[in-house]
Design an enzyme around this catalytic site. Structure first.
Site, PDB file in Angstrom:
ATOM      1  N   THR A  96       0.863  -1.183   0.000  1.00 61.33           N
ATOM      2  CA  THR A  96       0.000   0.000   0.000  1.00 61.33           C
ATOM      3  C   THR A  96       0.898   1.230   0.000  1.00 61.33           C
ATOM      4  OG1 THR A  96      -1.611  -1.231   1.317  1.00 61.33           O
ATOM      5  CG2 THR A  96      -1.931   1.138   1.145  1.00 61.33           C
ATOM      6  N   LYS A 171      -7.871   1.027  -2.679  1.00 69.70           N
ATOM      7  CA  LYS A 171      -7.361   0.655  -1.344  1.00 69.70           C
ATOM      8  C   LYS A 171      -7.494   1.839  -0.367  1.00 69.70           C
ATOM      9  CE  LYS A 171      -4.773  -1.445   1.818  1.00 69.70           C
ATOM     10  NZ  LYS A 171      -5.216  -2.544   2.653  1.00 69.70           N
ATOM     11  N   LYS A 239      -0.038   5.855   7.775  1.00 70.77           N
ATOM     12  CA  LYS A 239       0.525   6.191   6.448  1.00 70.77           C
ATOM     13  C   LYS A 239      -0.561   6.094   5.383  1.00 70.77           C
ATOM     14  CE  LYS A 239       2.018   1.694   4.872  1.00 70.77           C
ATOM     15  NZ  LYS A 239       1.056   1.202   3.946  1.00 70.77           N
TER      16      LYS A 239
HETATM   17  N1  LIG Z   1      -0.659  -6.435   7.968  1.00 73.94           N
HETATM   18  C1  LIG Z   1      -1.841  -6.261   7.393  1.00 73.94           C
HETATM   19  O1  LIG Z   1      -2.877  -6.618   7.951  1.00 73.94           O
HETATM   20  C2  LIG Z   1      -1.962  -5.639   6.018  1.00 73.94           C
HETATM   21  C3  LIG Z   1      -3.156  -5.814   5.302  1.00 73.94           C
HETATM   22  C4  LIG Z   1      -3.270  -5.269   4.030  1.00 73.94           C
HETATM   23  C5  LIG Z   1      -2.223  -4.543   3.497  1.00 73.94           C
HETATM   24  N2  LIG Z   1      -1.073  -4.361   4.223  1.00 73.94           N
HETATM   25  C6  LIG Z   1       0.015  -3.578   3.604  1.00 73.94           C
HETATM   26  O2  LIG Z   1       0.994  -4.529   3.164  1.00 73.94           O
HETATM   27  C7  LIG Z   1       2.303  -3.958   3.244  1.00 73.94           C
HETATM   28  C8  LIG Z   1       3.190  -4.857   4.102  1.00 73.94           C
HETATM   29  O3  LIG Z   1       2.609  -4.943   5.395  1.00 73.94           O
HETATM   30  P1  LIG Z   1       3.144  -5.972   6.507  1.00 73.94           P
HETATM   31  O4  LIG Z   1       2.095  -5.960   7.566  1.00 73.94           O
HETATM   32  O5  LIG Z   1       3.575  -7.241   5.887  1.00 73.94           O
HETATM   33  O6  LIG Z   1       4.412  -5.152   7.040  1.00 73.94           O
HETATM   34  P2  LIG Z   1       5.705  -5.680   7.803  1.00 73.94           P
HETATM   35  O7  LIG Z   1       5.434  -6.955   8.501  1.00 73.94           O
HETATM   36  O8  LIG Z   1       6.194  -4.519   8.604  1.00 73.94           O
HETATM   37  O9  LIG Z   1       6.742  -5.980   6.605  1.00 73.94           O
HETATM   38  C9  LIG Z   1       7.303  -4.933   5.863  1.00 73.94           C
HETATM   39  C10 LIG Z   1       8.269  -5.483   4.831  1.00 73.94           C
HETATM   40  O10 LIG Z   1       8.864  -4.376   4.118  1.00 73.94           O
HETATM   41  C11 LIG Z   1      10.286  -4.498   4.169  1.00 73.94           C
HETATM   42  N3  LIG Z   1      10.896  -3.163   4.117  1.00 73.94           N
HETATM   43  C12 LIG Z   1      10.526  -2.050   4.815  1.00 73.94           C
HETATM   44  N4  LIG Z   1      11.325  -1.009   4.489  1.00 73.94           N
HETATM   45  C13 LIG Z   1      12.201  -1.472   3.554  1.00 73.94           C
HETATM   46  C14 LIG Z   1      13.251  -0.867   2.803  1.00 73.94           C
HETATM   47  N5  LIG Z   1      13.552   0.436   2.947  1.00 73.94           N
HETATM   48  N6  LIG Z   1      13.950  -1.636   1.944  1.00 73.94           N
HETATM   49  C15 LIG Z   1      13.647  -2.951   1.789  1.00 73.94           C
HETATM   50  N7  LIG Z   1      12.657  -3.584   2.453  1.00 73.94           N
HETATM   51  C16 LIG Z   1      11.936  -2.846   3.323  1.00 73.94           C
HETATM   52  C17 LIG Z   1      10.554  -5.207   5.481  1.00 73.94           C
HETATM   53  O11 LIG Z   1      11.866  -5.737   5.459  1.00 73.94           O
HETATM   54  P3  LIG Z   1      12.635  -6.084   6.839  1.00 73.94           P
HETATM   55  O12 LIG Z   1      12.165  -7.442   7.216  1.00 73.94           O
HETATM   56  O13 LIG Z   1      14.068  -6.019   6.468  1.00 73.94           O
HETATM   57  O14 LIG Z   1      12.248  -5.011   7.838  1.00 73.94           O
HETATM   58  C18 LIG Z   1       9.447  -6.270   5.442  1.00 73.94           C
HETATM   59  O15 LIG Z   1       9.792  -7.314   4.567  1.00 73.94           O
HETATM   60  C19 LIG Z   1       2.106  -2.542   3.803  1.00 73.94           C
HETATM   61  O16 LIG Z   1       2.048  -1.637   2.734  1.00 73.94           O
HETATM   62  C20 LIG Z   1       0.762  -2.632   4.516  1.00 73.94           C
HETATM   63  O17 LIG Z   1       0.124  -1.371   4.595  1.00 73.94           O
HETATM   64  C21 LIG Z   1      -0.913  -4.914   5.447  1.00 73.94           C
END
Ligand SMILES: NC(=O)c1ccc[n+]([C@@H]2O[C@H](COP(=O)([O-])OP(=O)(O)OC[C@H]3O[C@@H](n4cnc5c(N)ncnc54)[C@H](OP(=O)(O)O)[C@@H]3O)[C@@H](O)[C@H]2O)c1
Length: 290
Positions: A96, A171, A239
């Site tokens: 997102t 979204k 965000k």
């Molecule tokens: N969780 C939910 O319920 C949900 C539902 C729908 C959509 N989303 C969306 O899906 C996306 C991921 O969410 P998530 O919950 O999976 O987040 P998360 O668990 O915090 O994972 C974030 C991922 O992004 C990577 N990352 C962050 N900054 C980076 C950078 N500068 N360079 C390279 N890699 C980077 C992290 O790598 P590291 O492991 O190295 O930190 C990790 O693999 C977001 O946009 C969120 O808004 C989430």
């Protein structure tokens, strides 16, 4: 089966990869923090050292990263996605992010004769684990058709919205409602509590009444047990509200409620609750009102 690359093994990315592997694709993964690749490697995923290596291996490359900055650095950075994009390659960003950033990336991809989709998801971790995400897709219709089978390995509602950026715009609509819903629920439950009605009793009415919403099913236990173990980080909802406000400004649309809700989430992040689940907006409000 085709080769598929996946970049970003966070809370969402990891279960999404598992479902792609279950569907029989050959998968290569990359994550900035290497240790997060280990479990998938032992299940048979190839592990890349750079995003470039992932794109070189794959017909489809999917990314699932935090925000616009993360996607920008993985795409444009040294040995990034852009460096290996070319004809026959499809880049699907499921993160997102700002729709404007995504539109710019799609132009770079198409300049290299590749194809791109924005394909953000809704449904959180349990739906990702079950392969039942709802996926809203922006980009060219023919790219969508080529990608539908792969997307179906991760989701059960795969919906084409329109041209580049449209998936992300949809979204934003979703997350405006999600954030407002969560904040309203938190405020109302607190008011009920301050008037002597326990959250348990309140939910026994609300879950069966005209104010019912799915957020109640998903977040009831967090509120009752005061447990805000993150499923969807509070700072991520903040965000998303900021991206939504960017979209509203660009449309000269006065999103009055959304800006109020965004301020509440901003206060919660400033209180240090950003890494908790977004239902911790209840905790932030309770501390403010106590
Ligand atoms: N969780 C939910 O319920 C949900 C539902 C729908 C959509 N989303 C969306 O899906 C996306 C991921 O969410 P998530 O919950 O999976 O987040 P998360 O668990 O915090 O994972 C974030 C991922 O992004 C990577 N990352 C962050 N900054 C980076 C950078 N500068 N360079 C390279 N890699 C980077 C992290 O790598 P590291 O492991 O190295 O930190 C990790 O693999 C977001 O946009 C969120 O808004 C989430």
């Amino acid at each position: 089966m085709e080769n598929v690359g996946f970049i970003g093994l966070g809370k969402m990315g990891t279960p999404m990869v598992r479902n792609i592997m279950k569907a029989g694709y050959n998968v290569m993964v990359y994550n900035r923090t290497k240790s997060k690749s280990e479990a998938l490697a032992s299940d048979g995923a190839r592990v890349a050292k750079t995003p470039k290596e992932v794109v070189e291996f794959s017909k489809f490359t999917i990314s699932m990263l935090t925000d616009s900055e993360a996607v920008g650095s993985v795409f444009y950075g040294p040995d990034g996605v852009a460096s290996a994009m070319g004809p026959g390659k499809i880049y699907i960003d499921a993160s997102t992010i700002s729709y404007k950033v995504s539109e710019e990336i799609s132009k770079v991809v198409e300049g290299k004769m590749g194809e791109m989709l924005d394909a953000p998801v809704t449904g959180s971790v349990p739906a990702a684990e079950r392969g039942e995400l709802t996926i809203m897709v922006g980009g060219k219709k023919e790219t969508f058709e080529k990608s539908k089978k792969l997307l179906s390995s991760m989701g059960k509602n795969i919906i084409y919205i329109g041209p580049h950026g449209s998936g992300l715009k949809m979204k934003m609509v979703n997350n405006i409602i999600l954030g407002a819903n969560m904040a309203t629920l938190a405020e109302a439950i607190l008011l009920g509590e301050q008037n002597g009605i326990s959250p348990d009793v309140q939910f026994s009415v609300l879950l069966n009444g005209s104010a019912y919403s799915r957020v109640m099913d998903l977040k009831k236990e967090n509120i009752i047990k005061n447990n805000f173990e993150p499923m969807f980080n509070l700072e991520h909802e903040m965000k998303d509200l900021n991206y939504a406000l960017e979209m509203a400004r660009s449309s000269q649309f006065p999103a009055v409620l959304t800006s109020e809700v965004a301020q509440l989430f901003e206060i919660a992040v400033k209180k240090g609750l950003g890494k908790m689940d977004f239902s911790a907006i209840y905790k932030a409000l309770r501390e403010a009102y106590d």
